[in-house]
Enzyme design. Sequence first.
Site, PDB file in Angstrom:
ATOM      1  CE  LYS A 110     -27.790 -87.335 -73.872  1.00 28.46           C
ATOM      2  NZ  LYS A 110     -28.691 -86.675 -74.873  1.00 28.46           N
ATOM      3  CG  ASP A 115     -24.848 -97.328 -72.663  1.00 25.26           C
ATOM      4  OD1 ASP A 115     -24.260 -96.306 -73.064  1.00 25.26           O
ATOM      5  OD2 ASP A 115     -24.505 -98.479 -73.027  1.00 25.26           O
ATOM      6  CD  GLU A 116     -20.963 -92.996 -73.429  1.00 21.82           C
ATOM      7  OE1 GLU A 116     -20.142 -92.224 -72.914  1.00 21.82           O
ATOM      8  OE2 GLU A 116     -20.938 -93.315 -74.627  1.00 21.82           O
ATOM      9  CE1 TYR A 157     -23.125 -87.328 -74.961  1.00 25.72           C
ATOM     10  CE2 TYR A 157     -22.245 -89.459 -74.277  1.00 25.72           C
ATOM     11  CZ  TYR A 157     -23.219 -88.705 -74.918  1.00 25.72           C
ATOM     12  OH  TYR A 157     -24.288 -89.341 -75.527  1.00 25.72           O
TER      13      TYR A 157
HETATM   14  P1  NAD Z   1     -24.533 -86.345 -83.290  1.00 25.16           P
HETATM   15  O1  NAD Z   1     -23.433 -85.635 -82.591  1.00 25.16           O
HETATM   16  O2  NAD Z   1     -24.249 -87.141 -84.512  1.00 25.16           O
HETATM   17  O3  NAD Z   1     -25.696 -85.317 -83.681  1.00 25.16           O
HETATM   18  C1  NAD Z   1     -26.136 -84.318 -82.819  1.00 25.16           C
HETATM   19  C2  NAD Z   1     -26.977 -83.344 -83.634  1.00 25.16           C
HETATM   20  O4  NAD Z   1     -27.444 -82.313 -82.745  1.00 25.16           O
HETATM   21  C3  NAD Z   1     -26.188 -82.629 -84.733  1.00 25.16           C
HETATM   22  O5  NAD Z   1     -26.943 -82.605 -85.932  1.00 25.16           O
HETATM   23  C4  NAD Z   1     -25.987 -81.223 -84.201  1.00 25.16           C
HETATM   24  O6  NAD Z   1     -25.911 -80.243 -85.216  1.00 25.16           O
HETATM   25  C5  NAD Z   1     -27.232 -81.057 -83.346  1.00 25.16           C
HETATM   26  N1  NAD Z   1     -27.047 -80.070 -82.267  1.00 25.16           N
HETATM   27  C6  NAD Z   1     -25.998 -79.940 -81.426  1.00 25.16           C
HETATM   28  N2  NAD Z   1     -26.198 -78.915 -80.585  1.00 25.16           N
HETATM   29  C7  NAD Z   1     -27.412 -78.390 -80.887  1.00 25.16           C
HETATM   30  C8  NAD Z   1     -28.181 -77.323 -80.359  1.00 25.16           C
HETATM   31  N3  NAD Z   1     -27.733 -76.586 -79.355  1.00 25.16           N
HETATM   32  N4  NAD Z   1     -29.375 -77.065 -80.909  1.00 25.16           N
HETATM   33  C9  NAD Z   1     -29.845 -77.806 -81.948  1.00 25.16           C
HETATM   34  N5  NAD Z   1     -29.161 -78.811 -82.492  1.00 25.16           N
HETATM   35  C10 NAD Z   1     -27.956 -79.113 -81.964  1.00 25.16           C
HETATM   36  O7  NAD Z   1     -25.191 -87.270 -82.165  1.00 25.16           O
HETATM   37  P2  NAD Z   1     -25.927 -88.671 -82.297  1.00 25.16           P
HETATM   38  O8  NAD Z   1     -24.914 -89.752 -82.197  1.00 25.16           O
HETATM   39  O9  NAD Z   1     -26.842 -88.628 -83.448  1.00 25.16           O
HETATM   40  O10 NAD Z   1     -26.765 -88.676 -80.946  1.00 25.16           O
HETATM   41  C11 NAD Z   1     -28.086 -88.156 -80.896  1.00 25.16           C
HETATM   42  C12 NAD Z   1     -28.607 -88.282 -79.478  1.00 25.16           C
HETATM   43  O11 NAD Z   1     -28.587 -89.648 -79.071  1.00 25.16           O
HETATM   44  C13 NAD Z   1     -27.746 -87.519 -78.455  1.00 25.16           C
HETATM   45  O12 NAD Z   1     -28.612 -86.951 -77.517  1.00 25.16           O
HETATM   46  C14 NAD Z   1     -26.903 -88.600 -77.811  1.00 25.16           C
HETATM   47  O13 NAD Z   1     -26.565 -88.262 -76.484  1.00 25.16           O
HETATM   48  C15 NAD Z   1     -27.853 -89.777 -77.869  1.00 25.16           C
HETATM   49  N6  NAD Z   1     -27.209 -91.111 -77.926  1.00 25.16           N
HETATM   50  C16 NAD Z   1     -26.215 -91.354 -78.839  1.00 25.16           C
HETATM   51  C17 NAD Z   1     -25.669 -92.639 -78.899  1.00 25.16           C
HETATM   52  C18 NAD Z   1     -24.605 -92.971 -79.917  1.00 25.16           C
HETATM   53  O14 NAD Z   1     -24.045 -94.076 -79.867  1.00 25.16           O
HETATM   54  N7  NAD Z   1     -24.287 -92.106 -80.875  1.00 25.16           N
HETATM   55  C19 NAD Z   1     -26.126 -93.637 -78.043  1.00 25.16           C
HETATM   56  C20 NAD Z   1     -27.143 -93.339 -77.133  1.00 25.16           C
HETATM   57  C21 NAD Z   1     -27.684 -92.078 -77.092  1.00 25.16           C
HETATM   58  P1  TYD Z   2     -16.786 -93.867 -79.209  1.00 25.75           P
HETATM   59  O1  TYD Z   2     -17.199 -94.347 -80.556  1.00 25.75           O
HETATM   60  O2  TYD Z   2     -16.128 -92.537 -79.076  1.00 25.75           O
HETATM   61  O3  TYD Z   2     -18.090 -93.954 -78.282  1.00 25.75           O
HETATM   62  P2  TYD Z   2     -18.208 -93.834 -76.649  1.00 25.75           P
HETATM   63  O4  TYD Z   2     -16.975 -93.245 -76.101  1.00 25.75           O
HETATM   64  O5  TYD Z   2     -19.390 -92.928 -76.524  1.00 25.75           O
HETATM   65  O6  TYD Z   2     -18.470 -95.244 -76.162  1.00 25.75           O
HETATM   66  O7  TYD Z   2     -15.829 -94.944 -78.572  1.00 25.75           O
HETATM   67  C1  TYD Z   2     -16.223 -96.297 -78.450  1.00 25.75           C
HETATM   68  C2  TYD Z   2     -15.100 -97.039 -77.749  1.00 25.75           C
HETATM   69  O8  TYD Z   2     -13.954 -97.071 -78.618  1.00 25.75           O
HETATM   70  C3  TYD Z   2     -14.648 -96.358 -76.478  1.00 25.75           C
HETATM   71  O9  TYD Z   2     -14.311 -97.359 -75.512  1.00 25.75           O
HETATM   72  C4  TYD Z   2     -13.402 -95.599 -76.897  1.00 25.75           C
HETATM   73  C5  TYD Z   2     -12.826 -96.450 -78.000  1.00 25.75           C
HETATM   74  N1  TYD Z   2     -12.105 -95.726 -79.064  1.00 25.75           N
HETATM   75  C6  TYD Z   2     -10.843 -96.167 -79.477  1.00 25.75           C
HETATM   76  O10 TYD Z   2     -10.318 -97.182 -78.954  1.00 25.75           O
HETATM   77  N2  TYD Z   2     -10.202 -95.482 -80.466  1.00 25.75           N
HETATM   78  C7  TYD Z   2     -10.730 -94.367 -81.045  1.00 25.75           C
HETATM   79  O11 TYD Z   2     -10.069 -93.758 -81.925  1.00 25.75           O
HETATM   80  C8  TYD Z   2     -12.017 -93.929 -80.640  1.00 25.75           C
HETATM   81  C9  TYD Z   2     -12.654 -92.719 -81.231  1.00 25.75           C
HETATM   82  C10 TYD Z   2     -12.684 -94.643 -79.635  1.00 25.75           C
END
Ligand code: NAD
Ligand code: TYD
Length: 354
Positions: A162, A133-134, A158
Amino acid sequence: MILVTGGAGFIGSNFVLDWLARTDEAVLNLDKLTYAGNLENLASLQGDARHVFVQGDIGDSTLLDSLLTQHRPRAVLNFAAESHVDRSIHGPEDFIQTNVVGTMRLLQSVRAYWQSLDEKQRTAFRFLHVSTDEVYGSLSPTAPAFTENNKLEPNSPYSASKAASDHLVRAWLHTYGLPVLTTNCSNNYGPLHFPEKLIPLIIVNALAGKPLPVYGDGLQIRDWLYVKDHCSAIRRVLEAGRVGEIYNVGGWNEKPNIDIVNTVCTLLDELRPRGDGASYKTQISYVQDRPGHDRRYAIDASKIERELGWRPAETFESGIRKTVQWYLENQAWVTHVQSGAYRDWVQTNYARRS
Ligand code: NAD
Ligand code: TYD
C-alpha cells in the site's frame, strides 16, 4: 459518472450503496471478484441503471482503456486491493500484483484518459486513492498519533504494497500533473465486513461456539472507524480536497484488541445470550502472535476536520452496536461467504497458532 474500483468489497460496497442513496450520479463498478469481492453486497441495486458492474482487474490496461473511453467518468476512486495482513504474510505475490502493479496500470490508463479530456473536464477530474494508516508503521505507547507528515515505514507485505501504491499516486501528480487525492484511514468495521478480519471473525466465531482467537497478548492498539464514516470522509475529500493532498481519516478511537473482543462479547451476551447462560468471553483463546505484528496505530484526523469540516458521526459504542446487530440480522450473508475457500483460509491461518 464516477468509476469505483473494488466496489464489491467491504468498504467499496458500503461506499457504492451510500453514494447511490445520496445522489443520482451513476457508478461504474470495476471489481475482480476475488474471494473478498461479493456481489451479494450489492443485491439491493439489482435493476438500478445507475449501477454498472464490470468484473475485471485494475491491472488489465485494455479493459481499463475501453471502460474509460466508453463511460467517461469525472472521477476514479481506487478501493481495489488485497487487504488482509495475515494473507500477505502467507502469500505476498497477489499484494504486489494488485496493490503495486495494478495501481500503476490504473494510473497509466487514467492518465491517458485524463489527457484526452478538454481543459474544463481535465481541471475538474480527480483520482482518489484509498489507503491505510498501516503505511506509517508502528507507534510506541506514548508517541503522538500519525499525521500526514509522518514518514512511511510499513512493516508487513500488505502495508509495504500500500505504501508503494501511495508513492506511485504521488509520483503521477508530480511527474504528469494527474489531479490526485489520497486518504489514509484507520481500521474500519461495520456491515458487510468479511469475517477474516478481527471484529466480524469474533462475532461469527462467538455465535458458532468456536474459540475467539486473540493474537499474542491482545494489547496491540488500533484506531477504529465505522465504515459509513469512512465513506463520508471519502465523499468529502472528493468534493473539496485540495489536489495532491493526503488526508488522514480516523475515529479518535484507540483501543487494545482485547477490549474490542470483550466489547463484542458483552454486546452478544445482551443481544443473543448463550443457551448455557455463560458469557461469550469464556470462548476467548490467546493464540500465537502475528509475525512482525505492529503494536500501535493511531490517527490524528485534525487536518480533514480543520480543512474540510469532516468528523465521524458514530462513536465506537454506537457503531459497534449497529455492527453486532447487523451480523445477527444477516446470518444468511455470513453463511454464504463461508465457502470452501473461506474454510481453507481459516485452517491455514489458525491451525498452526493454537
Ligand atoms: P476488501 O478486501 O474487502 O475488498 C477489496 C475489493 O477489491 C474486493 O471486492 C476484491 O474483489 C477487489 N479486488 C482485489 N483485487 C482486485 C483487482 N486486481 N482488480 C479489481 N478488483 C480487485 O478490502 P476493504 O477492506 O474493502 O478495503 C478497500 C480499500 O480500503 C483497500 O485499498 C484497503 O487497503 C483500504 N483500507 C482498508 C481499511 C480496512 O480497515 N478494511 C482501512 C483503511 C484502508
Ligand atoms: P485485522 O482485522 O486483521 O486488521 P489489521 O491487521 O489490518 O489491523 O486485525 C486487527 C487486529 O486484531 C490486529 O492487531 C490483529 C488482531 N487479530 C487478532 O488478535 N486475532 C485475529 O484472529 C485476527 C484476524 C486479528
